[in-house]
Motif scaffolding. Sequence first.
Motif, PDB file in Angstrom:
ATOM      1  N   GLN A 130      33.698  28.127  35.782  1.00  0.00           N
ATOM      2  CA  GLN A 130      32.913  28.325  34.561  1.00  0.00           C
ATOM      3  C   GLN A 130      32.531  29.786  34.373  1.00  0.00           C
ATOM      4  OE1 GLN A 130      29.257  26.101  34.532  1.00  0.00           O
ATOM      5  NE2 GLN A 130      28.723  26.700  32.445  1.00  0.00           N
ATOM      6  N   LYS A 131      32.124  30.414  35.453  1.00  0.00           N
ATOM      7  CA  LYS A 131      31.684  31.810  35.370  1.00  0.00           C
ATOM      8  C   LYS A 131      32.855  32.738  35.037  1.00  0.00           C
ATOM      9  CE  LYS A 131      28.283  34.745  37.596  1.00  0.00           C
ATOM     10  NZ  LYS A 131      27.305  34.819  38.697  1.00  0.00           N
ATOM     11  N   LEU A 132      34.020  32.449  35.607  1.00  0.00           N
ATOM     12  CA  LEU A 132      35.186  33.298  35.382  1.00  0.00           C
ATOM     13  C   LEU A 132      35.665  33.249  33.929  1.00  0.00           C
ATOM     14  CD1 LEU A 132      37.173  32.603  38.664  1.00  0.00           C
ATOM     15  CD2 LEU A 132      36.286  34.826  37.925  1.00  0.00           C
ATOM     16  N   THR A 133      35.343  32.178  33.227  1.00  0.00           N
ATOM     17  CA  THR A 133      35.768  32.070  31.827  1.00  0.00           C
ATOM     18  C   THR A 133      34.788  32.715  30.863  1.00  0.00           C
ATOM     19  OG1 THR A 133      34.678  29.904  31.588  1.00  0.00           O
ATOM     20  CG2 THR A 133      36.991  29.910  32.268  1.00  0.00           C
ATOM     21  N   THR A 134      33.582  33.021  31.334  1.00  0.00           N
ATOM     22  CA  THR A 134      32.552  33.529  30.418  1.00  0.00           C
ATOM     23  C   THR A 134      32.097  34.955  30.715  1.00  0.00           C
ATOM     24  OG1 THR A 134      30.804  32.537  31.796  1.00  0.00           O
ATOM     25  CG2 THR A 134      31.665  31.212  29.981  1.00  0.00           C
ATOM     26  N   GLN A 135      32.299  35.439  31.934  1.00  0.00           N
ATOM     27  CA  GLN A 135      31.742  36.737  32.309  1.00  0.00           C
ATOM     28  C   GLN A 135      32.713  37.877  32.013  1.00  0.00           C
ATOM     29  OE1 GLN A 135      31.365  37.147  36.630  1.00  0.00           O
ATOM     30  NE2 GLN A 135      33.451  37.848  36.653  1.00  0.00           N
ATOM     31  N   LYS A 136      32.212  39.100  32.127  1.00  0.00           N
ATOM     32  CA  LYS A 136      33.065  40.280  32.044  1.00  0.00           C
ATOM     33  C   LYS A 136      33.952  40.336  33.286  1.00  0.00           C
ATOM     34  CE  LYS A 136      29.861  43.159  29.380  1.00  0.00           C
ATOM     35  NZ  LYS A 136      29.080  44.427  29.367  1.00  0.00           N
ATOM     36  N   LYS A 137      34.922  41.213  33.258  1.00  0.00           N
ATOM     37  CA  LYS A 137      35.893  41.274  34.337  1.00  0.00           C
ATOM     38  C   LYS A 137      35.348  41.969  35.585  1.00  0.00           C
ATOM     39  CE  LYS A 137      39.261  39.320  32.051  1.00  0.00           C
ATOM     40  NZ  LYS A 137      39.773  37.999  32.440  1.00  0.00           N
ATOM     41  N   GLY A 138      35.396  41.251  36.717  1.00  0.00           N
ATOM     42  CA  GLY A 138      35.080  41.853  37.999  1.00  0.00           C
ATOM     43  C   GLY A 138      36.347  42.432  38.613  1.00  0.00           C
ATOM     44  N   LYS A 139      36.323  42.659  39.906  1.00  0.00           N
ATOM     45  CA  LYS A 139      37.460  43.289  40.566  1.00  0.00           C
ATOM     46  C   LYS A 139      38.663  42.345  40.629  1.00  0.00           C
ATOM     47  CE  LYS A 139      38.575  46.236  44.486  1.00  0.00           C
ATOM     48  NZ  LYS A 139      38.082  46.899  45.707  1.00  0.00           N
ATOM     49  N   SER A 140      39.852  42.890  40.408  1.00  0.00           N
ATOM     50  CA  SER A 140      41.078  42.090  40.417  1.00  0.00           C
ATOM     51  C   SER A 140      41.741  42.121  41.787  1.00  0.00           C
ATOM     52  CB  SER A 140      42.065  42.623  39.378  1.00  0.00           C
ATOM     53  OG  SER A 140      42.544  43.901  39.759  1.00  0.00           O
ATOM     54  N   GLY A 141      42.589  41.133  42.025  1.00  0.00           N
ATOM     55  CA  GLY A 141      43.364  41.105  43.256  1.00  0.00           C
ATOM     56  C   GLY A 141      44.319  42.277  43.344  1.00  0.00           C
ATOM     57  N   ALA A 142      44.817  42.735  42.197  1.00  0.00           N
ATOM     58  CA  ALA A 142      45.750  43.866  42.181  1.00  0.00           C
ATOM     59  C   ALA A 142      45.094  45.136  42.697  1.00  0.00           C
ATOM     60  CB  ALA A 142      46.271  44.079  40.761  1.00  0.00           C
ATOM     61  N   CYS A 180      38.450  35.390  42.914  1.00  0.00           N
ATOM     62  CA  CYS A 180      37.506  34.739  43.839  1.00  0.00           C
ATOM     63  C   CYS A 180      37.953  33.327  44.217  1.00  0.00           C
ATOM     64  CB  CYS A 180      36.122  34.702  43.204  1.00  0.00           C
ATOM     65  SG  CYS A 180      34.876  33.894  44.212  1.00  0.00           S
ATOM     66  N   LEU A 181      38.325  32.533  43.227  1.00  0.00           N
ATOM     67  CA  LEU A 181      38.733  31.153  43.510  1.00  0.00           C
ATOM     68  C   LEU A 181      39.965  31.096  44.402  1.00  0.00           C
ATOM     69  CD1 LEU A 181      38.190  29.143  40.208  1.00  0.00           C
ATOM     70  CD2 LEU A 181      37.354  28.544  42.485  1.00  0.00           C
ATOM     71  N   GLN A 182      40.944  31.952  44.102  1.00  0.00           N
ATOM     72  CA  GLN A 182      42.167  31.974  44.911  1.00  0.00           C
ATOM     73  C   GLN A 182      41.871  32.389  46.347  1.00  0.00           C
ATOM     74  OE1 GLN A 182      41.686  33.160  41.787  1.00  0.00           O
ATOM     75  NE2 GLN A 182      43.635  33.786  40.860  1.00  0.00           N
ATOM     76  N   SER A 183      40.952  33.355  46.510  1.00  0.00           N
ATOM     77  CA  SER A 183      40.601  33.815  47.860  1.00  0.00           C
ATOM     78  C   SER A 183      39.988  32.696  48.684  1.00  0.00           C
ATOM     79  CB  SER A 183      39.625  34.992  47.769  1.00  0.00           C
ATOM     80  OG  SER A 183      40.225  36.113  47.167  1.00  0.00           O
ATOM     81  N   LEU A 184      39.064  31.946  48.075  1.00  0.00           N
ATOM     82  CA  LEU A 184      38.363  30.898  48.816  1.00  0.00           C
ATOM     83  C   LEU A 184      39.265  29.715  49.144  1.00  0.00           C
ATOM     84  CD1 LEU A 184      34.845  30.930  47.091  1.00  0.00           C
ATOM     85  CD2 LEU A 184      35.596  32.110  49.157  1.00  0.00           C
ATOM     86  N   LYS A 185      40.397  29.581  48.449  1.00  0.00           N
ATOM     87  CA  LYS A 185      41.331  28.504  48.757  1.00  0.00           C
ATOM     88  C   LYS A 185      42.030  28.723  50.105  1.00  0.00           C
ATOM     89  CE  LYS A 185      42.277  26.997  44.023  1.00  0.00           C
ATOM     90  NZ  LYS A 185      41.575  25.709  44.209  1.00  0.00           N
ATOM     91  N   HIS A 186      41.901  29.937  50.664  1.00  0.00           N
ATOM     92  CA  HIS A 186      42.479  30.216  51.984  1.00  0.00           C
ATOM     93  C   HIS A 186      41.583  29.709  53.122  1.00  0.00           C
ATOM     94  CE1 HIS A 186      44.733  33.182  49.545  1.00  0.00           C
ATOM     95  NE2 HIS A 186      45.692  32.956  50.421  1.00  0.00           N
TER      96      HIS A 186
END
Length: 276
Positions: A130-142, A180-186
């Motif tokens: 929910q937060k990722l769809t509404t907030q400004k852009k934080g740091k990217s994986g790239a 963030c979500l992809q990181s925590l899936k590890h």
Amino acid sequence: ALTHFLKNHAVDFIHTHHVIMSPIIAHRALSSLKSSIPFVITSHGSELTYSVRGNPQLKAYAIEGVSHAKALFASSTYLKHLLLTEFKKAVPGIAGNIHINPCGVNTREFVPVYDVKQKHIKQLESKLKQKLTTQKKGKSGALKEGLKTRVRKGIKPGSLHSLITSIQSQYDMHYLDQDCLQSLKHIAWGKDRIIIYVGKFMKTKGPQVVVNVLRRLAPKMPTLKCIFVGFGRDREYLESLIYKHKALDGRVFFTGLLEHAELKHLLPLADMLIVP
């Protein structure tokens, strides 16, 4: 700026933080207006250890502010002891002016979890989506991968500083990381041993010490994972330290800034919590 604000707004009370520099600014602004508005100070302790102690000029500023404060608040008896040690000679009567106000916990939001943690995992994922769809852009994986590549190839300190300045200009550190979500899936929740650090990324809080401990524990604990939650200008320096050690690949993750709405679901999943 404070004097101008006080002239144009009705203020009943001023709450300053740290014994420098806001208390002396408040005192001088109020004095210039001949105002009787009271101000109090909440000391955090770090300003005593890293700034006031051993610096006569900064201590003089602190004494001026402390001398005119209506009250001082300390979060522990230890911090009260530090304040007394630093100021009891210069500020008569300070002992009776220091009040202990312990840091609190909202026990309706943060509760111990003794049963299956699956509920918190699902709620955490939902909150993050929910937060990722509404907030400004934080740091990217790239951006993270770009820094890792440069560190692994070898980079001089001066060039590293320039690179970090460039990276920090490309995202807002006050938001959730885009990956963030992809990181925590590890993380294998319930199987991995999880350390969570929550705090600002600055050397004085010691996140680099956590990394050095992880580096030593990683070979002995194959299921050990660590999550760094927070923000700060030292984040990329901390990441570069991690990237120097390949043994920590896939073991350390950053989320960016999380609020209580997310933390109340993340913290119960930790085996160890570090809050400097």
